[in-house]
Design a protein around this motif. Structure first.
Motif: not given
Length: 130
Positions: A18-20, A23-25, A35-37
């Motif tokens: 859920e937190v991941r 962060l993706r959003e 960088c995002a991944e």
């Protein structure tokens, strides 16, 4: 400045995806997808460590300012005697215990900060905002 903040209960490993996702959003507008991944991976490692190794849950915050991402994971367990130290693991084929080694090698900067109750493990990454 864009950001997120989530509180997770102790041992609530269902909170990690859920937190991941949150962060993706937050990072979906960054031009540098790699960088995002990597940020998702590192945040997942820190959140999992906090939930597995502490009893009182954790709070994750992520902020983007001036193309720099900062992620902090705070736990609320009493700190151990002496300053917090990142463990160094021997090289082996085990997958357990490599979270901080990943953070150390993939983040642009990172650290551990003791708090009156618990500690904060953080990392920063540079990226380009859209």
């Amino acid at each position: 400045m864009a950001g997120l903040r989530r509180r997770m209960g102790g041992a609530d490993l269902a909170a990690v995806p859920e937190v991941r996702h949150a962060l993706r959003e937050l990072l979906r507008h960054w031009q540098e997808r790699d960088c995002a991944e990597v940020a998702e991976l590192l945040m997942s490692e820190l959140v999992t460590n906090a939930l597995v190794h502490t009893e009182r849950g954790a709070v994750v915050t992520a902020t983007i300012a001036d193309s720099r991402l900062r992620v902090e994971v705070r736990d609320f367990d009493a700190p151990p005697a002496g300053p917090p130290v990142a463990p160094v693991r021997a090289a082996d084929d085990a997958t357990h215990g490599r979270g901080l080694a990943l953070v150390r090698s993939l983040a642009d900067d990172w650290g551990i900060r003791a708090r009156p109750l618990g500690k904060v493990v953080w990392f920063e990454m540079n990226g380009e905002a859209a």
